[in-house]
Design an enzyme around this catalytic site. Structure first.
Site, PDB file in Angstrom:
ATOM      1  N   ASP A  34     -21.160   8.838  13.952  1.00 24.35           N
ATOM      2  CA  ASP A  34     -21.318  10.136  13.288  1.00 24.35           C
ATOM      3  C   ASP A  34     -20.410  10.228  12.068  1.00 24.35           C
ATOM      4  OD1 ASP A  34     -22.914  10.988  15.389  1.00 24.35           O
ATOM      5  OD2 ASP A  34     -21.184  11.692  16.526  1.00 24.35           O
ATOM      6  N   LYS A  56     -24.763  14.155  10.679  1.00 23.18           N
ATOM      7  CA  LYS A  56     -25.493  15.274  10.083  1.00 23.18           C
ATOM      8  C   LYS A  56     -25.556  15.166   8.572  1.00 23.18           C
ATOM      9  CE  LYS A  56     -24.973  18.896  13.498  1.00 23.18           C
ATOM     10  NZ  LYS A  56     -23.643  18.753  14.103  1.00 23.18           N
ATOM     11  N   GLY A  87     -16.614  11.144  17.170  1.00 22.36           N
ATOM     12  CA  GLY A  87     -15.290  11.687  16.876  1.00 22.36           C
ATOM     13  C   GLY A  87     -14.696  12.310  18.135  1.00 22.36           C
ATOM     14  N   GLY A  88     -13.387  12.224  18.274  1.00 18.97           N
ATOM     15  CA  GLY A  88     -12.707  12.868  19.399  1.00 18.97           C
ATOM     16  C   GLY A  88     -13.119  12.267  20.722  1.00 18.97           C
ATOM     17  N   MET A 171     -15.347  23.700  15.625  1.00 16.59           N
ATOM     18  CA  MET A 171     -16.306  24.246  14.652  1.00 16.59           C
ATOM     19  C   MET A 171     -15.928  25.705  14.388  1.00 16.59           C
ATOM     20  SD  MET A 171     -19.456  22.492  16.682  1.00 16.59           S
ATOM     21  CE  MET A 171     -18.567  22.579  18.227  1.00 16.59           C
TER      22      MET A 171
HETATM   23  N1  SAH Z   1     -16.105  15.410  20.214  1.00 19.58           N
HETATM   24  C1  SAH Z   1     -15.192  15.966  19.237  1.00 19.58           C
HETATM   25  C2  SAH Z   1     -15.652  17.328  18.758  1.00 19.58           C
HETATM   26  C3  SAH Z   1     -16.933  17.295  17.998  1.00 19.58           C
HETATM   27  S1  SAH Z   1     -17.408  18.878  17.436  1.00 19.58           S
HETATM   28  C4  SAH Z   1     -13.796  16.012  19.820  1.00 19.58           C
HETATM   29  O1  SAH Z   1     -13.611  15.820  21.008  1.00 19.58           O
HETATM   30  O2  SAH Z   1     -12.854  16.217  19.062  1.00 19.58           O
HETATM   31  C5  SAH Z   1     -16.881  18.816  15.751  1.00 19.58           C
HETATM   32  C6  SAH Z   1     -15.674  19.685  15.559  1.00 19.58           C
HETATM   33  O3  SAH Z   1     -14.520  19.022  16.029  1.00 19.58           O
HETATM   34  C7  SAH Z   1     -15.364  20.012  14.122  1.00 19.58           C
HETATM   35  O4  SAH Z   1     -16.153  21.067  13.630  1.00 19.58           O
HETATM   36  C8  SAH Z   1     -13.925  20.401  14.216  1.00 19.58           C
HETATM   37  O5  SAH Z   1     -13.798  21.696  14.717  1.00 19.58           O
HETATM   38  C9  SAH Z   1     -13.429  19.460  15.281  1.00 19.58           C
HETATM   39  N2  SAH Z   1     -12.769  18.292  14.702  1.00 19.58           N
HETATM   40  C10 SAH Z   1     -13.095  17.001  14.831  1.00 19.58           C
HETATM   41  N3  SAH Z   1     -12.218  16.208  14.182  1.00 19.58           N
HETATM   42  C11 SAH Z   1     -11.300  17.024  13.648  1.00 19.58           C
HETATM   43  C12 SAH Z   1     -10.112  16.833  12.887  1.00 19.58           C
HETATM   44  N4  SAH Z   1      -9.704  15.615  12.542  1.00 19.58           N
HETATM   45  N5  SAH Z   1      -9.401  17.911  12.514  1.00 19.58           N
HETATM   46  C13 SAH Z   1      -9.788  19.159  12.855  1.00 19.58           C
HETATM   47  N6  SAH Z   1     -10.894  19.394  13.558  1.00 19.58           N
HETATM   48  C14 SAH Z   1     -11.634  18.354  13.968  1.00 19.58           C
END
Ligand code: SAH
Length: 503
Positions: A34, A56, A87-88, A171
């Site tokens: 992503d 997206k 991410g995350g 978000m």
């Molecule tokens: N799975 C991801 C979240 C995905 S939803 C996780 O566990 O982190 C996407 C949202 O994650 C973004 O809109 C933002 O709110 C947050 N996000 C992801 N990476 C970020 C970062 N480096 N700094 C701040 N917010 C982040």
């Protein structure tokens, strides 16, 4: 059939990748990723791994979740290892659960690798612990952006307002105003502390702190946007004391590193650890020699030499490659004395299991010869020097003048590498680069050949007087110079310079 790995890439800082994730990324045949997977994470892949972007921000079209599920199933039929990188954490607002369900239905084997989620990491990098003994004992992860097609909120705002300690919104920026109003209506005091963390854990992280009442305006004024985490609760006040990330000595500085990529990583990592955003611009690339035979011959005959003199880390790694090519190993050097020019070369030798017999205290030819002479008669000795294809002749000439038999072998060559020159030139001229670093005269020459000497407001740091002289000749002004002509010496000079200027 292959396996699909649903892998969390962490919030951005590649240091927050789990060991398991790093292992799978390095091993993946194909990576489906992503937008929010950072470049520093993706760059750990194999160079021949296939990349599929399904984020997206795809220009052409966005794949629907069903299409992504179908794609994963199809890739599992073609590849051994499919890494679905998110991410995350993949199961925290990452739709990883839906993908796992689809894989189960299709009978595709899968594994899940949790990641460091942004909702915890971004606040942590802003100096905000999401829980704190005596202050709060619960935390909620909330989507700030509910499915807009829903008529009614699934969220129990009154409960969130009064029943939970810290609120973490993913978000969270777009609908912050409305969400905060619901919290206040639900009974959270309007002066409750709140913060937004944009690009958390990245060198460009920005944080805005306020209250439920003031934060929406502050965020708008500062122009914060996605990706951002919004934190609500008294823990936000701890930031005043605990902000550590932005306090590092080079935070917010954009620094260009011009070494060849293979060698730049330590330098870049050290600058990064001090808070800088590092732009790697390798003006040269290290290549093996087209004809591997001369170096292999030297490797085969290594025990006919009295000394082998390594002048660079590249020389060491290429020599050992050749040693392996001819079916031998470090034991072939038994009885041969080894000299390393510079501590980094010495460390590379130690990695191969060789403790250098000699590391001259200074790296200029006279000092090297003096040190060698102190070890024994040079006249009549055989000395091997594996080095770059083009190298200064001073050292071998001086050794020959003292009666040594010197064999120089080209172990590698450096070639110009101009990829990304245009975008860097653009950044320099627009003034968005703080510092350009040079670690050798060759990097200055290659840089000016590719970019020119117009570098906007960026300043220049050089590893030593020879490199500085080249820089001046090529029309650059040198703003800082290392006192000790090594990478750590250069880093020290940069730190001191910024400390003196009070950033
Ligand atoms: N799975 C991801 C979240 C995905 S939803 C996780 O566990 O982190 C996407 C949202 O994650 C973004 O809109 C933002 O709110 C947050 N996000 C992801 N990476 C970020 C970062 N480096 N700094 C701040 N917010 C982040």
């Amino acid at each position: 059939m292959g396996t699909v790995y649903l892998v969390g890439a962490g919030p951005g800082d590649p240091g927050l990748l789990t060991l398991r994730a790093a292992e799978l990324i390095r091993d993946a045949d194909v990576i489906v990723h992503d937008a929010l997977v950072s470049a520093g994470v993706l760059e750990r892949r194999r160079s021949d791994a296939e990349m599929v972007y399904v984020g997206k921000r795809a220009a052409e079209h966005t794949l629907s979740q069903d299409e992504i599920n179908t794609l994963l199933i199809e890739l599992a039929g073609r590849y051994r290892s499919v890494v679905r990188l998110k991410g995350g954490d993949p199961f925290v607002f990452g739709r990883g659960g839906e993908e796992a369900e689809a894989l189960v239905s299709a009978g595709v084997p899968f594994e899940v690798v949790p990641g460091v989620t942004a909702g915890v990491a971004a606040p942590a990098y802003a100096g905000i612990p999401v829980t704190q003994r005596g202050l709060v004992s619960s935390v909620a992860m909330i989507t700030g952006h509910e499915d807009p097609t829903k008529d009614e909120s699934d969220l129990d705002w009154a409960h969130l307002a009064r029943g939970v300690g810290t609120l973490v919104f993913y978000m969270g920026v777009g609908r912050m105003r409305g969400n905060f109003r619901r919290l206040v209506e639900g009974g959270r005091p309007a002066d409750t502390a709140a913060a937004a963390v944009e690009w958390g854990t990245y060198p460009r992280q920005r944080v805005v702190v306020g209250t439920l009442e003031s934060l929406p305006d502050l965020v708008e004024r500062e122009g914060l946007g996605a990706p951002a985490i919004v934190v609500v609760g008294e823990v936000v006040r701890l930031r005043e004391k605990l902000a550590w990330f932005e306090s590092r000595p080079l935070f917010g500085k954009r620094i260009v590193v011009t070494r060849a990529r293979a060698q730049a990583s330590d330098f870049a990592a050290s600058l990064g650890a001090l808070g800088a955003e590092v732009l790697q611009f390798p003006t040269i690339r290290i290549q093996p020699m087209e004809d591997p035979e001369p170096l292999r011959r030297a490797a085969r005959e290594i025990n006919t030499f009295d000394w082998v003199l390594f002048t660079s880390v590249n020389g060491v790694s290429r020599f050992w490659d050749s040693l392996r090519d001819v079916g031998r190993d470090t034991r072939a050097l038994a009885g041969v004395s080894v000299c390393a020019i510079g501590p980094a070369t010495g460390a590379a030798l130690e990695m191969e299991g060789v403790r250098p017999d000699l590391i001259p205290s200074r790296f200029v030819a006279e000092a090297v010869i003096e040190a060698l002479e102190a070890e024994g008669e040079l006249s009549g000795s055989r000395i091997l020097i594996p080095r770059a294809e083009v190298a200064r002749p001073v050292l071998p000439n001086e050794l020959r003048a003292r009666g040594a038999e010197v064999v120089e072998v080209a172990a590698y060559r450096t070639v110009p590498d101009g990829a990304e020159a245009d975008s860097l030139r653009e950044m320099l001229r627009s003034g968005s680069v703080d510092l350009v670093t040079f670690t050798a005269s060759s990097t200055v020459d290659n840089f000016v050949d590719l970019i020119g000497a117009e570098i906007g407001s960026a300043r220049v740091a050089s590893i030593g007087p020879i490199t500085s002289a080249t820089a001046r000749e090529r029309g650059l002004r040198v703003d800082m110079e290392a006192r000790e002509y090594t990478i750590p010496g250069l880093i020290r000079a940069i730190r001191e310079n910024y400390a003196e200027r009070g950033q």
